[in-house]
Design a protein around this motif. Structure first.
Motif, PDB file in Angstrom:
ATOM      1  N   LYS A 370       0.718  -1.298   0.082  1.00  0.00           N
ATOM      2  CA  LYS A 370       0.007   0.048  -0.192  1.00  0.00           C
ATOM      3  C   LYS A 370       0.876   1.357   0.012  1.00  0.00           C
ATOM      4  O   LYS A 370       1.978   1.298   0.554  1.00  0.00           O
ATOM      5  CB  LYS A 370      -0.978   0.022   1.196  1.00  0.00           C
ATOM      6  CG  LYS A 370      -2.065  -1.175   1.152  1.00  0.00           C
ATOM      7  CD  LYS A 370      -3.041  -0.835   2.322  1.00  0.00           C
ATOM      8  CE  LYS A 370      -3.837  -2.026   2.495  1.00  0.00           C
ATOM      9  NZ  LYS A 370      -4.796  -2.011   3.542  1.00  0.00           N
ATOM     10  N   LYS A 371       0.427   2.233  -0.768  1.00  0.00           N
ATOM     11  CA  LYS A 371       1.329   3.494  -0.699  1.00  0.00           C
ATOM     12  C   LYS A 371       1.106   4.135   0.711  1.00  0.00           C
ATOM     13  O   LYS A 371       0.245   4.012   1.409  1.00  0.00           O
ATOM     14  CB  LYS A 371       0.302   4.514  -1.565  1.00  0.00           C
ATOM     15  CG  LYS A 371       1.184   5.879  -1.563  1.00  0.00           C
ATOM     16  CD  LYS A 371       0.350   7.042  -2.554  1.00  0.00           C
ATOM     17  CE  LYS A 371       0.995   8.126  -2.617  1.00  0.00           C
ATOM     18  NZ  LYS A 371       0.347   9.021  -3.286  1.00  0.00           N
ATOM     19  N   GLU A 373       3.029   2.518   3.057  1.00  0.00           N
ATOM     20  CA  GLU A 373       3.464   1.394   4.016  1.00  0.00           C
ATOM     21  C   GLU A 373       4.819   1.689   4.368  1.00  0.00           C
ATOM     22  O   GLU A 373       5.705   1.757   3.332  1.00  0.00           O
ATOM     23  CB  GLU A 373       3.311  -0.034   3.194  1.00  0.00           C
ATOM     24  CG  GLU A 373       3.506  -1.141   4.072  1.00  0.00           C
ATOM     25  CD  GLU A 373       3.085  -2.338   3.369  1.00  0.00           C
ATOM     26  OE1 GLU A 373       4.138  -3.540   3.664  1.00  0.00           O
ATOM     27  OE2 GLU A 373       2.560  -2.513   2.312  1.00  0.00           O
ATOM     28  N   GLU A 407       4.018   4.519  -3.881  1.00  0.00           N
ATOM     29  CA  GLU A 407       2.658   4.293  -4.827  1.00  0.00           C
ATOM     30  C   GLU A 407       2.349   2.772  -4.300  1.00  0.00           C
ATOM     31  O   GLU A 407       2.895   1.916  -3.420  1.00  0.00           O
ATOM     32  CB  GLU A 407       3.141   4.043  -6.273  1.00  0.00           C
ATOM     33  CG  GLU A 407       4.414   3.158  -6.389  1.00  0.00           C
ATOM     34  CD  GLU A 407       5.137   3.348  -7.584  1.00  0.00           C
ATOM     35  OE1 GLU A 407       4.686   4.225  -8.612  1.00  0.00           O
ATOM     36  OE2 GLU A 407       6.097   2.584  -7.777  1.00  0.00           O
ATOM     37  N   THR A 408       1.162   2.381  -4.634  1.00  0.00           N
ATOM     38  CA  THR A 408       0.484   1.118  -4.204  1.00  0.00           C
ATOM     39  C   THR A 408       0.811  -0.022  -5.458  1.00  0.00           C
ATOM     40  O   THR A 408       0.793   0.412  -6.879  1.00  0.00           O
ATOM     41  CB  THR A 408      -1.177   1.112  -4.272  1.00  0.00           C
ATOM     42  OG1 THR A 408      -1.471   1.861  -3.186  1.00  0.00           O
ATOM     43  CG2 THR A 408      -1.666  -0.011  -4.097  1.00  0.00           C
ATOM     44  N   GLU A 410      -0.674  -3.506  -6.359  1.00  0.00           N
ATOM     45  CA  GLU A 410      -1.381  -4.707  -6.273  1.00  0.00           C
ATOM     46  C   GLU A 410      -0.853  -6.139  -6.545  1.00  0.00           C
ATOM     47  O   GLU A 410       0.065  -6.215  -7.081  1.00  0.00           O
ATOM     48  CB  GLU A 410      -2.618  -4.311  -6.925  1.00  0.00           C
ATOM     49  CG  GLU A 410      -3.321  -3.036  -6.614  1.00  0.00           C
ATOM     50  CD  GLU A 410      -4.742  -2.978  -7.430  1.00  0.00           C
ATOM     51  OE1 GLU A 410      -5.055  -3.666  -8.596  1.00  0.00           O
ATOM     52  OE2 GLU A 410      -5.342  -1.947  -7.279  1.00  0.00           O
TER      53      GLU A 410
END
Length: 441
Positions: A370-371, A373, A407-408, A410
């Motif tokens: 996750k952004k 984290e 950034e995220t 996935e």
């Protein structure tokens, strides 16, 4: 004439060679003579982060006298916070505490035998006037006896991360002054610490319990007996060594310890903690403290050494497995402000420390990510190696900011992961086959 010139040249060379052995070397502590301190040991730290900016014999074990009371203050504050005791709780004065309160040549407020005093009254007597009998009364209240309290003091010192210490009483007095009330065989024992450990205790005291400064800054204590008792910290407002911004913390003096002072000062939001130990006189400890505070404010300033969202060149991303992307950008989560020498901002470089628990055996992060984290932290170090470090020894807790995902990323779906695995398998097979065929020729 030539012979004289040759001798002169040789002498000059030898002189320069000898003197070079005393020259300042990068990474060494600032020359002790620079500040002209009379104290045997001293240290300055940033009151917010614990960053050390000056030290002299900071690890030399010396007597601490009444600076010991900072530990008693810490434990009393902790006991109040936990609900073990309360500020308005009554404490009945016993014969020993009464006799100690009237002992000649000891700092005390008079305490009447059989009379009740509140914890707050006794605490202020200890914190403002360095009342020794009041300190013993509080120690007995918390632990049942001073002997039990001493065990608690040493245990707490260990919990706070102190390294070189020994507490043999709650007050800092020499045991021989305690009217015979000390553990057998300890008459000649003294409370001792280093300047580094004293600064760390002060740092924890004012950061864990900032309300102690409300008592420490009182210049004169009006007690219930109608008398006014002075604070021995003569750097407080209105006293003879008044220094702008001083609001604590604790002095100390015995024949064994000499004259000592733990000071704390704040100006324009910048707080410093200073310690001087075994200074040469009652006045000189404040002169030494003034020199330390002048040096701190005159030579250092708080600077933004790293901006928010800072990315370290060459370390601005981490590899990712099982993700839709094979890497993730990383950055600082906020700006990093540090106390540094004036005009020396360019002397600092960023240092990235990755949390190894976040990585697999191949050094990869595993999606999803996750952004924001946290994946480690960013601190700075000097380019020339001059760095005293931090009072608590942990840059991750002080003098650092979080390194986070910018950034995220996935997690890939099962089909993509399967195809990758199959592709990886055939790539390995092809590589092995190609190597085998090559070996035939």
């Amino acid at each position: 004439m030539k012979r004289i010139s040759k001798i002169t040249l040789i002498f000059s060379f030898v002189f320069v060679l000898v003197m070079s052995q005393f020259a300042y070397q990068p990474g060494e502590a600032k020359a002790e003579s620079d500040l002209g301190l009379k104290a045997e040991a001293a240290i300055i730290i940033d009151g917010e982060t614990g960053q050390i900016i000056y030290e002299k014999n900071a690890d030399k074990v010396l007597g601490i006298a009444s600076m010991s009371k900072m530990m008693t203050e810490y434990i009393v504050m902790e006991s109040i916070k936990s609900g073990k005791i309360t500020w308005d709780q009554k404490v009945k004065i016993n014969e020993y505490v009464h006799n100690l309160s009237k002992a000649a040549n000891l700092s005390n407020v008079g305490l009447t035998q059989g009379e009740d005093y509140t914890v707050k009254e006794l605490y202020e007597a200890m914190a403002v006037h360095s009342g020794n009998a009041a300190t013993v009364a509080l120690a007995e209240l918390v632990s049942g006896s001073e002997e039990n309290f001493i065990k608690l003091m040493n245990k707490k010192a260990n919990e706070l991360g102190l390294k070189n210490y020994k507490f043999v009483n709650s007050t800092g007095l020499s045991n021989k002054d305690l009217l015979g009330k000390y553990p057998a065989g300890t008459e000649d024992d003294e409370n001792v610490m280093t300047a580094r450990d004293t600064a760390q205790l002060a740092y924890r005291l004012i950061n864990d319990y900032p309300e102690v400064l409300g008592h420490a800054k009182i210049s004169k204590l009006k007690f219930r007996d109608g008398k006014e008792y002075p604070n021995y910290n003569w750097m407080l407002p209105g006293l003879i060594f008044e220094y702008e911004g001083v609001d604590g913390l604790k002095t100390g003096s015995t024949e064994f310890a000499g004259y000592a002072n733990t000071g704390t000062v704040i100006r324009d939001g910048q707080r410093y903690i200073t310690v001087v130990m075994k200074s040469t006189s009652k006045n000189e400890r404040f002169t030494d403290t003034t020199k330390l505070m002048n040096y701190a404010y005159g030579s250092f300033e708080k600077e933004e050494v790293l901006p928010a969202h800072y990315q370290v060149k060459g370390k601005d991303s981490l590899p990712v497995t099982k993700g839709k992307e094979d890497a993730v950008k990383v950055e600082s989560n906020k700006a990093l402000d540090l106390v540094i020498p004036k005009d020396q901002k360019d002397n600092y470089k960023a240092k990235v420390v990755i949390d190894k628990k976040k990585l697999n055996k191949d050094g990869e992060l595993e999606a999803p990510i996750k952004k924001g984290e946290k994946v480690g932290y960013i601190t700075v170090e000097t380019k020339n190696g001059e760095n005293y470090g931090y009072i608590n020894g942990a840059a991750e807790k002080a003098g650092a900011v979080d390194l986070v995902a910018a950034e995220t990323v996935e997690k890939s779906n099962w089909f993509v992961l399967t195809m990758r695995a199959v592709g990886g398998f055939f790539a390995d097979v092809w590589g092995s086959t190609a190597a085998a065929v090559k070996g035939w020729f």
